[in-house]
Enzyme design. Structure first.
Site, PDB file in Angstrom:
ATOM      1  N   ASP A   1      31.663  45.252  46.156  1.00 13.72           N
ATOM      2  CA  ASP A   1      30.979  44.519  46.936  1.00 13.72           C
ATOM      3  C   ASP A   1      30.137  45.022  48.300  1.00 13.72           C
ATOM      4  OD1 ASP A   1      32.055  42.106  45.781  1.00 13.72           O
ATOM      5  OD2 ASP A   1      33.783  41.897  47.334  1.00 13.72           O
TER       6      ASP A   1
HETATM    7  N1  URA Z   1      37.645  43.158  44.570  1.00 14.62           N
HETATM    8  C1  URA Z   1      36.825  42.540  45.613  1.00 14.62           C
HETATM    9  O1  URA Z   1      37.196  41.388  45.978  1.00 14.62           O
HETATM   10  N2  URA Z   1      35.814  43.056  45.885  1.00 14.62           N
HETATM   11  C2  URA Z   1      35.490  44.539  45.373  1.00 14.62           C
HETATM   12  O2  URA Z   1      34.204  44.814  45.782  1.00 14.62           O
HETATM   13  C3  URA Z   1      36.221  44.867  44.414  1.00 14.62           C
HETATM   14  C4  URA Z   1      37.301  44.152  43.960  1.00 14.62           C
END
Ligand code: URA
Length: 251
Positions: free
Chosen positions: A105
């Site tokens: 993310d």
């Molecule tokens: N899980 C999440 O919630 N975000 C990420 O970036 C990777 C795994």
């Protein structure tokens, strides 16, 4: 290895499959001295002499494997409609086009592998190979043992139970705690959704390991190239994952 001419041109990064078909149709491609306009012809790029407009094919780009500590505030897609910074902007000295293996993310930091090795990237992301991903999640509050057990055994997110995970508490505080969670699935925003589902929303998230790679001491924004031995181990990791499945089936 024999393959169709247009596919070979695409694999070598000369053109997209459609553009390669156009080049062939236009009579711009010769194989062993003969103009080829038929689409079905098969070639072996190591043995046949293929020319485009009379020029030999460029050598394939070397395979690059970069391990980046992705900082917060970067997207892992290669184009962003919102024009936010893109992780490949951080790979200043790498001139070949590499792609992130999976996604993190915008506000997650940590280990991100980038490569132009399409085969390895595909396998590392494919659910069949179950590559492990370890995260440190700073979560709100002080999770009870029961919450950790739920994370381990599976919680329902979007109507489907998550697969068994490793989970432990690294630090407990009143306001926030630090969890280490290892999963082998790759559902979107999975860690945030799992932690929210047990009542402890994620405040900060960092990936510390992926397959057999560890983040180590890279500062956010820094990257390093994998050593050939590390690439070999990564390929072995994938093979072992496949064998493990085979053994489980046969056993
Ligand atoms: N899980 C999440 O919630 N975000 C990420 O970036 C990777 C795994």
């Amino acid at each position: 290895m024999e393959e169709r001419l247009h596919k070979a041109l695409a694999r070598l990064g000369i053109a997209s499959r459609r553009h390669a078909e156009d080049l062939i149709r236009q009579g711009r491609v010769t194989v062993n001295g003969r103009i080829v306009t038929a689409m079905g012809i098969k070639v072996d790029t190591e043995k046949d002499m293929i020319l485009i407009d009379g020029r030999p094919l460029p050598l394939p780009a070397p395979l690059i494997y970069a391990l980046l500590n992705k900082p917060k505030g970067f997207v892992t897609t290669l184009r962003d409609p919102q024009k936010r910074p893109i992780v490949t902007d951080l790979l200043k000295d790498i001139s070949v086009r590499v792609c992130p293996v999976g996604r993190l993310d915008y506000d997650t930091e940590g280990l991100l592998l980038l490569t132009n090795d399409g085969d390895l990237s595909f396998k590392l992301q494919h659910p069949r190979f179950k590559a492990s991903k370890t995260y440190e999640a700073e979560v709100k509050g002080r999770p009870a043992k029961q919450a950790i057990d739920y994370l381990r055994n599976g919680v329902i997110i979007e109507g489907r139970k998550t697969q068994p995970a490793l989970a432990k508490c690294l630090r407990k505080g009143e306001k926030s705690s630090l969890l280490e969670i290892t999963i082998r699935e790759g559902r979107k925003r999975q860690i945030k959704k799992m932690c929210a589902a047990v009542g402890h929303p994620v405040l900060n998230l960092r990936r510390t390991a992926f397959a057999d790679l560890k983040l180590g001491h890279l500062a956010p924004g820094q990257y390093r190239l994998l050593h050939p031995e590390e690439v070999g181990k990564l390929k072995n990791y994938i093979t072992l994952q496949t064998q493990g499945r085979q053994d489980a089936k046969n056993g």
